[in-house]
Write a protein that holds these residues in place. Structure first.
Motif, short mmCIF file in Angstrom:
data_model
loop_
_atom_site.label_atom_id
_atom_site.label_comp_id
_atom_site.label_asym_id
_atom_site.label_seq_id
_atom_site.Cartn_x
_atom_site.Cartn_y
_atom_site.Cartn_z
N ASP A 150 0.74 -1.21 -0.03
CA ASP A 150 -0.02 -0.08 0.02
C ASP A 150 1.08 1.24 0.13
O ASP A 150 1.51 1.54 0.95
CB ASP A 150 -0.85 0.09 1.18
CG ASP A 150 -1.93 -1.26 1.19
OD1 ASP A 150 -2.23 -1.57 0.18
OD2 ASP A 150 -2.12 -1.61 2.35
N LYS A 203 -2.85 3.69 -2.30
CA LYS A 203 -3.16 2.91 -3.39
C LYS A 203 -2.24 1.72 -3.38
O LYS A 203 -1.07 1.50 -3.34
CB LYS A 203 -3.18 3.39 -4.85
CG LYS A 203 -3.78 4.90 -4.92
CD LYS A 203 -5.24 4.68 -5.21
CE LYS A 203 -5.85 5.90 -5.20
NZ LYS A 203 -7.31 5.80 -5.01
N LEU A 238 -4.98 -1.38 -7.47
CA LEU A 238 -6.19 -1.18 -6.89
C LEU A 238 -6.20 0.14 -6.83
O LEU A 238 -5.61 1.01 -6.22
CB LEU A 238 -6.28 -1.65 -5.54
CG LEU A 238 -7.88 -1.71 -4.85
CD1 LEU A 238 -8.91 -2.23 -5.85
CD2 LEU A 238 -7.67 -1.87 -3.42
N GLN A 239 -7.42 0.69 -7.72
CA GLN A 239 -7.84 2.14 -7.60
C GLN A 239 -9.23 2.25 -7.84
O GLN A 239 -9.72 2.02 -8.94
CB GLN A 239 -7.17 2.89 -8.45
CG GLN A 239 -7.47 4.48 -8.53
CD GLN A 239 -6.72 5.46 -9.46
OE1 GLN A 239 -5.62 5.56 -9.11
NE2 GLN A 239 -7.42 5.97 -10.33
N ILE A 240 -10.17 2.68 -6.75
CA ILE A 240 -11.47 2.58 -6.94
C ILE A 240 -11.92 3.85 -7.34
O ILE A 240 -12.79 4.06 -8.31
CB ILE A 240 -12.22 2.18 -5.53
CG1 ILE A 240 -11.55 0.59 -5.30
CG2 ILE A 240 -13.54 2.16 -5.78
CD1 ILE A 240 -12.20 0.22 -3.86
N SER A 299 -9.70 7.87 -3.26
CA SER A 299 -9.91 7.11 -2.06
C SER A 299 -8.48 6.47 -1.84
O SER A 299 -7.68 6.27 -2.50
CB SER A 299 -10.91 6.19 -2.56
OG SER A 299 -10.55 5.32 -3.62
N ASP A 340 -7.41 3.08 -0.96
CA ASP A 340 -7.48 1.68 -1.24
C ASP A 340 -6.41 0.94 -1.02
O ASP A 340 -5.40 0.80 -1.63
CB ASP A 340 -7.80 1.49 -2.83
CG ASP A 340 -8.81 2.48 -3.39
OD1 ASP A 340 -9.83 2.70 -2.45
OD2 ASP A 340 -8.65 3.12 -4.38
N ILE A 372 -10.24 -6.26 0.92
CA ILE A 372 -9.89 -4.87 0.52
C ILE A 372 -10.35 -4.02 1.56
O ILE A 372 -11.57 -4.10 2.13
CB ILE A 372 -10.23 -4.30 -0.81
CG1 ILE A 372 -9.43 -5.17 -1.88
CG2 ILE A 372 -10.37 -2.87 -1.05
CD1 ILE A 372 -10.26 -5.23 -3.32
N SER A 380 -11.18 0.29 1.96
CA SER A 380 -11.38 1.30 1.23
C SER A 380 -12.28 2.50 1.69
O SER A 380 -13.33 1.97 2.48
CB SER A 380 -11.45 1.10 -0.19
OG SER A 380 -11.82 2.42 -0.98
N ALA A 404 -13.67 4.55 -0.46
CA ALA A 404 -14.57 5.15 -1.40
C ALA A 404 -16.12 5.14 -1.29
O ALA A 404 -16.55 6.22 -1.77
CB ALA A 404 -14.16 4.02 -2.64
N ASP A 437 -13.58 4.05 6.53
CA ASP A 437 -13.10 2.81 5.73
C ASP A 437 -14.22 1.81 5.98
O ASP A 437 -14.97 1.77 6.79
CB ASP A 437 -11.84 2.06 6.44
CG ASP A 437 -10.73 3.03 6.21
OD1 ASP A 437 -10.73 3.66 5.26
OD2 ASP A 437 -9.80 2.73 7.03
N PRO A 477 -13.12 -0.65 -10.27
CA PRO A 477 -11.68 -0.47 -10.07
C PRO A 477 -10.90 -0.73 -11.33
O PRO A 477 -10.05 -1.86 -11.52
CB PRO A 477 -11.44 -1.58 -9.22
CG PRO A 477 -12.55 -2.78 -9.19
CD PRO A 477 -13.78 -1.72 -10.03
#
Length: 382
Positions: free
Chosen positions: A184, A193, A209-211, A215, A217, A231, A233, A235, A241, A367
């Motif tokens: 991360d 991310k 990972l990118q939502i 955010s 993530d 996960i 997040s 988002a 979270d 994502p």
């Protein structure tokens, strides 16, 4: 199985590490990837020592590994598949020494492996046990760069294997070969991310990972057999979270089931059932539930609309445990009367589904980097 807003960069990283907690780095009880051995610091007060547990026999048993000098509370331990235990110690505020401990009759043998220098502003942490059980890695986090070290299993002592731009936390293995490592990463003052690092390509980094763009993530756990990803997040609810799940390489969005959100407790996954090849929805997940009343165990499957809750055994080493391929959850515990125990818990049966209860779909973008997973598509080095 089963470890970085901003006043300073170091404080920022500390809060990320604290929030991610037990699932993100080796805890006080660390289990090998194959579930055969575990290690922890045992003892009390100033009389701490390494202790190795054997978990794959008819009954679990513990072997103390004391040395002439007691261990410091900050000593990190990592068991290897051959039964030895890696000890990482910080000396003089900047040197991190590594040695292998093993029983030799009534005494403890110690093999010195070398040291890694890390200035006081940097932190070195052992990464979770590698899948092969032979190698061990550490992560040294600086203000702008994270360095990965092979500290056991190499030919000539600690070896620098990769440098990753940014401040990294976490550490999740994505394959059985111990080649692909998820971290991360925070770049400058941006969001966190999850990225994948290819240790056989000089530390090549690809998005994982990118939502949403804004955010945070994080990847908590991954199961290489099924591709299931757990996960965390913010988002779905910025500033708060949520636990979600996805599948490595899938085109489907990450899902954030309502049943994994408790208003008065923190929920953290710590183990995924192995052997569910290409069946992520069938994988059982064990969760640590922490509330004012204490800690207990949750069990859940992606195909389920409910989370089961079970009482933990007395003396549970909270946040640690492993699944058998057949679906039995084994939890280590230690009490005055039973200093080395392993309880087996059967998850409660899944109730008949209620058609009016549905798994909440995230109200966020798909994502995009998830379907560009680095096991099938590698981008340029970052």
């Amino acid at each position: 199985m089963t470890v970085c807003a901003i006043e300073t960069a170091a404080e920022d990283d500390d809060r990320d590490a604290d929030r991610d907690g037990d699932a993100r780095r080796p805890t006080e009880f660390t289990i090998t990837a194959n579930g055969a051995y575990a290690a922890r610091l045992a003892g009390t007060g100033n009389a701490l020592y390494a202790e190795r547990w054997t978990l794959d026999g008819p009954e679990p048993y513990a072997v103390p590994l004391p040395l002439a000098q007691p261990e410091e509370p900050g000593t990190q331990l990592l068991p290897l598949a051959d039964g030895r235990v890696l000890a990482a110690r910080r000396v003089d505020g900047r040197r991190n020494t590594f040695s292998l401990l093993y029983p030799t009759g009534p005494a403890t043998g110690e093999l010195q492996l070398g040291a890694v220098e890390a200035p006081g502003s940097e932190r070195l942490r052992l990464l979770p046990p590698a899948p092969d059980g032979i190698r061990a890695y550490a992560m040294c986090v600086g203000p702008d760069t994270t360095t990965l070290w092979l500290v056991a299993g190499g030919a000539f002592g600690p070896e620098r294997v990769a440098e990753v731009k940014g401040r990294c936390t976490g550490g999740v293995w994505l394959d059985h070969a111990g080649r692909m490592l998820a971290l991360d990463r925070r770049l400058d003052d941006g969001p966190v991310k999850a990225v994948a690092v290819d240790l056989e390509r000089g530390g090549e980094v690809t998005p994982l990972l990118q939502i949403t763009e804004e955010s945070d993530d994080r990847l908590l756990l991954a199961d290489p057999d099924s591709g299931l990803l757990l996960i965390r997040s913010d988002a779905p609810s910025p500033g708060h979270d949520r636990l979600g799940w996805g599948v490595l390489g899938s085109l489907l969005p990450v899902r954030f089931p309502d049943c994994l959100r408790l208003d008065d407790a923190a929920v953290t996954p710590f183990a995924v059932q192995p052997g569910q090849v290409l069946m992520p929805e069938s994988c059982a997940v064990a969760l640590r539930i922490d509330a004012a009343a204490g800690s207990w165990v949750g069990t859940w499957q992606p195909s389920s609309r409910r989370m089961g809750q079970l009482a933990a055994p007395a003396g549970w080493l909270a946040g640690s445990g492993l699944w058998t391929p057949g679906g039995l959850l084994r939890l280590p515990y230690a009490t005055a009367g039973a200093p080395c125990g392993l309880a087996g818990l059967e998850p409660p049966p899944e109730p008949s589904p209620d058609p009016v209860v549905t798994v909440e779909e995230p109200r966020v973008c798909r994502p995009v980097p998830l379907q560009q997973a680095p096991l099938t598509d590698r981008g340029p080095t970052r």
